[in-house]
Scaffold this motif. Structure first.
Motif, PDB file in Angstrom:
ATOM      1  N   UNK A   9      11.913  -0.494  22.044  1.00  0.00           N
ATOM      2  CA  UNK A   9      13.020  -0.403  21.084  1.00  0.00           C
ATOM      3  C   UNK A   9      13.926   0.771  21.409  1.00  0.00           C
ATOM      4  N   UNK A  10      13.362   1.863  21.905  1.00  0.00           N
ATOM      5  CA  UNK A  10      14.189   3.024  22.273  1.00  0.00           C
ATOM      6  C   UNK A  10      15.113   2.681  23.438  1.00  0.00           C
ATOM      7  N   UNK A  11      14.599   1.983  24.453  1.00  0.00           N
ATOM      8  CA  UNK A  11      15.438   1.612  25.606  1.00  0.00           C
ATOM      9  C   UNK A  11      16.561   0.674  25.178  1.00  0.00           C
ATOM     10  N   UNK A  57      17.761   8.957  28.939  1.00  0.00           N
ATOM     11  CA  UNK A  57      16.400   8.492  28.649  1.00  0.00           C
ATOM     12  C   UNK A  57      15.542   8.743  29.876  1.00  0.00           C
ATOM     13  N   UNK A  58      14.398   9.435  29.681  1.00  0.00           N
ATOM     14  CA  UNK A  58      13.432   9.674  30.746  1.00  0.00           C
ATOM     15  C   UNK A  58      12.089   9.131  30.268  1.00  0.00           C
ATOM     16  N   UNK A 112      14.241  10.645  24.544  1.00  0.00           N
ATOM     17  CA  UNK A 112      15.653  10.299  24.387  1.00  0.00           C
ATOM     18  C   UNK A 112      16.409  11.555  23.981  1.00  0.00           C
ATOM     19  N   UNK A 113      17.449  11.882  24.731  1.00  0.00           N
ATOM     20  CA  UNK A 113      18.258  13.070  24.465  1.00  0.00           C
ATOM     21  C   UNK A 113      19.713  12.623  24.321  1.00  0.00           C
ATOM     22  N   UNK A 114      20.278  12.902  23.159  1.00  0.00           N
ATOM     23  CA  UNK A 114      21.665  12.519  22.878  1.00  0.00           C
ATOM     24  C   UNK A 114      22.481  13.794  22.644  1.00  0.00           C
ATOM     25  N   UNK A 115      23.366  14.111  23.589  1.00  0.00           N
ATOM     26  CA  UNK A 115      24.244  15.273  23.480  1.00  0.00           C
ATOM     27  C   UNK A 115      25.718  14.850  23.449  1.00  0.00           C
ATOM     28  N   UNK A 116      25.965  13.636  22.975  1.00  0.00           N
ATOM     29  CA  UNK A 116      27.329  13.098  22.992  1.00  0.00           C
ATOM     30  C   UNK A 116      28.239  13.777  21.979  1.00  0.00           C
TER      31      UNK A 116
END
Length: 738
Positions: free
Chosen positions: A554-556, A672-673, A692-696
């Motif tokens: 679900x994360x992907x 995503x790693x 999951x890293x979101x820096x947007x």
């Protein structure tokens, strides 16, 4: 005695009764009509308990077809009336009944006559039967004892006064005594109380109410002590009873409840008020308990045994809601790390820190604990390959943790084929637990994560293998001084540790102490190298995902859905099927997501896969089906390239090496790693994690993790080691033997 006897006999003055031979005499109906039944009068008396009661009906003896002979002194019957008394009874005789008794003496014998003519035994039986009938009718007319509140009041007073022996009258012995009287004695005492009204200060009789036929008012109770033979306690608190207000045998009105009756009503009212207050106070608490229990059943299901219930109520759940001993740190230092195989990019070495260096630094910073989850542990080569130097250095550093007082726990997949390193770590004091996930979910432990002191962590594609440091291309993240995220990683490790061991099994529920601290809906708000970031950890398979944990698949899919411009994927295997099932089953989620992003949403999709001897041949056929979408009229912007790590003949001898093992995805918004290959088995049965890293949302021009990862992807995509996959190409990967 037979009165027809010719010889006179001496008779005793003591009453004696002798039966005569039965003699049959006809019973006429005139006898019942001539003698009317006696009035239904019932005189109350004070019983032994001190409460006013009504004497029980005593069935008189019935002498069928016989009559009595008596001595010159007439025989006494207890139930014949109030004018009789026993031979030893003392007291004042009352006035005789209106009917007089006629005694006829014949030859020393006496016979009793009542009324106008002689009463035969059969008539006496009939008279007694009528008397019993009339008494029963009188009883039905009078007020029942349980409705007579005066009797209840006197009984309560007696019970309360019986506990105070000091209050007894003079002449009474220690403690109240009760004398049982015969019905005749009770009647005589009653009659004497009517004739002699009590004087001031004298002992009041136990019953002051007049019989109903006289209509006389009962004298008030003076409060003096009752005679000891009656056993009644002093009635000092009772109100005076008058003839008009006293209850009569014909069902008169009861006196109002005063004195001792009022406290009883007050006590009842107080008890009800206390109960209502208690219900008001406990009502919300019971409601909360009911709601909490219902939520518990909804989340974890009904416990199947008391052991499961006690485990569900374990106090470790407080760790999930109670504040930490120290606030978690959100200002984190993050490094994108990678491993490059020897001979890859010789002219342009990587600017990123190597995975081996990040591991050594984390081990040096460990103060309390190091938890490692990995597929296996082979940090030293069996044939002493010279390229395992970095792996040996990491292994020696891990062994030295025990001597420094740092606990080391290692969770690996079971069964292990090479156990030299794990056995030596056990001998050094480390705790090693094998997880037989194949028996639980049908998969393996493919996770690669570290948790150090619950402050530092590492997540990536590198196994605990010397080849992952020098012979395999890997990508990962090393995060330091980030306890908020490290604590969440530690909970994932605890899941593996819980199901491991010889008797490991999946619990019917996951305790709250292992619940996720981050998710796609509630990410952690951290600062990675000073740049704000929303971060969460995902996990696979669903059987190992605790409450609140976002599933890895679900994360992907959510990262792909969030993309607005491009999707760049670097993964070793991409195959839309359950690769290890027999027979293989089609598994389209990720394949469909890429098709939708490229053709429906117009995004630029780039997919980089690996070519090595263990690549599945079916993977390239599926990938060629994606390339068909690039033809008109669809013309979807979707491209696939194959990355091959160059190898010398000596390097080709190293098993399971010389491959791009990285598993990461970069979009224009998110990084995503992960640790899993992209096929169905890895998300449904095999254990893996993703970060999951979101820096947007950051407006700074500082370099972010997402931009660093995108640079790594573009370097590999444009390098000489990657080639385009063509639709008409039959041998896409020469290393693969079809």
């Amino acid at each position: 005695m037979n009165r027809r006897s010719s010889a006179p006999k001496l008779t005793s003055r003591i009453p004696t009764f002798h039966k005569k031979a039965p003699e049959v005499r006809p019973k006429t109906a005139e006898v019942k009509e001539r003698f009317l039944p006696a009035p239904a009068v019932r005189s109350p008396f004070t019983d032994a308990a001190g409460a006013e009661a009504t004497p029980r009906l005593t069935a008189p003896r019935t002498f069928s077809e016989s009559y009595l002979t008596a001595s010159p002194r007439p025989a006494l019957r207890p139930d014949r009336g109030p004018n009789q008394r026993l031979p030893d009874q003392r007291g004042t005789r009352t006035e005789p009944e209106p009917e007089e008794e006629e005694v006829e003496e014949e030859s020393g014998e006496s016979r009793v006559y009542t009324g106008e003519e002689e009463r035969t035994p059969r008539e006496e039986e009939s008279d007694e039967e009528d008397e019993r009938t009339s008494e029963a009718e009188g009883i039905t007319e009078e007020q029942p004892p349980w409705e007579n509140k005066t009797l209840e009041h006197e009984a309560k007073e007696f019970q309360s006064s019986s506990t105070e022996p000091e209050s007894q009258s003079e002449g009474e012995s220690e403690g109240p005594k009760t004398q049982t009287l015969e019905p005749g004695q009770r009647q005589e005492i009653e009659d004497s109380s009517e004739l002699a009204p009590p004087e001031t200060g004298a002992a009041a009789p136990p019953e002051t109410r007049a019989p109903p036929e006289t209509g006389a008012a009962a004298p008030p109770e003076t409060g003096a002590a009752a005679p000891p033979e009656t056993g009644a306690p002093p009635e000092t608190g009772a109100p005076p009873e008058t003839g008009a207000g006293a209850p009569t045998e014909t069902g008169g009105a009861a006196p109002p409840e005063t004195g001792a009756g009022a406290p009883s009503a007050e006590k009842t009212e107080k008890s009800w008020s206390c109960c209502s207050l208690l219900l008001r106070g406990l009502g919300p608490l019971l409601l909360l308990l009911f709601v909490g229990f219902s939520q518990h059943l909804w989340l974890y299901g009904l416990p199947r045994s008391m052991a499961q219930l006690s485990a569900q109520l374990h106090l470790h759940w407080l760790q999930g809601v109670a504040p930490e001993s120290e606030p978690c740190s959100s200002h984190c230092r993050v490094s994108l790390v990678e491993s490059l195989p020897h001979g890859l990019y010789p002219s342009a070495p990587s600017s990123l820190e190597s995975i081996a260096q990040s591991w050594l630094r984390l081990l040096d910073r460990a103060n309390h604990s190091v938890d490692v989850a990995a597929f296996y542990v082979t940090l030293r080569s069996a044939d002493h390959n010279p390229t395992d130097a970095q792996g040996r250095l990491v292994f020696e550093k891990m062994k030295s943790l025990i001597s420094r007082g740092v606990s080391l726990r290692v969770s690996v997949n079971a069964p292990q084929t090479q156990t030299e390193d794990t056995e030596e770590l056990k001998d050094a004091g480390a705790a090693v637990r094998e997880v037989n996930l194949s028996a639980l979910t049908g998969g393996i432990i493919h996770t690669k994560l570290w948790a150090v002191d619950q402050r530092h962590l590492h997540v990536g594609s590198a196994n605990m293998d010397w080849r992952s440091l020098t012979q395999v291309k890997e990508v990962g993240l090393a995060v330091e001084d980030c306890s908020c995220l490290a604590q969440d990683v530690s909970r994932v490790f605890e899941v593996y540790w819980t199901v491991g061991g010889a008797n490991g099994s999946l619990p019917p529920y996951w305790p709250a102490r292992l619940s996720a601290l981050s998710s796609a809906q509630n990410p952690l708000h951290l600062k990675f190298n000073g740049v704000p970031a929303r971060v969460y950890l995902s996990s696979a398979p669903p059987q190992l995902s605790t409450r609140g944990r976002t599933d890895d698949l679900a994360a992907i899919l959510s990262v792909m859905e969030d993309a607005q411009q491009f999707i760049h994927v670097s993964v070793m295997d991409f195959i839309p099927e359950d690769q290890f099932s027999k027979p293989p089953r089609f598994w389209p989620p990720l394949d469909s997501a890429l098709r939708s992003a490229a053709c429906s949403r117009g995004l630029k999709v780039r997919l980089l896969v690996s070519c090595w001897p263990h690549s599945p041949s079916a993977m390239f056929v599926y990938l060629q089906s994606l390339l068909v979408l690039t033809r008109p009229p669809l013309s979807c912007d979707l491209h696939v390239r194959v990355f091959t790590v160059p190898s010398t003949p000596e390097q080709m001898k190293i098993p399971f090496a010389r491959v791009n093992h990285a598993k990461f995805m970069v979009t224009d918004r998110v990084l995503y790693i992960g640790t899993s290959n992209w096929s169905g088995d890895y998300f449904s049965q095999t254990a893996g994690v993703g970060l999951v890293v979101n820096q947007s949302e950051s407006e700074t021009r500082l370099e972010t993790l997402r931009t660093q990862a995108d640079q790594v992807f573009n370097r590999d995509w444009t390098s000489q080691y990657s080639t385009d996959l063509r639709v008409d190409q039959s041998h896409t990967c020469p290393m693969v033997q079809t």
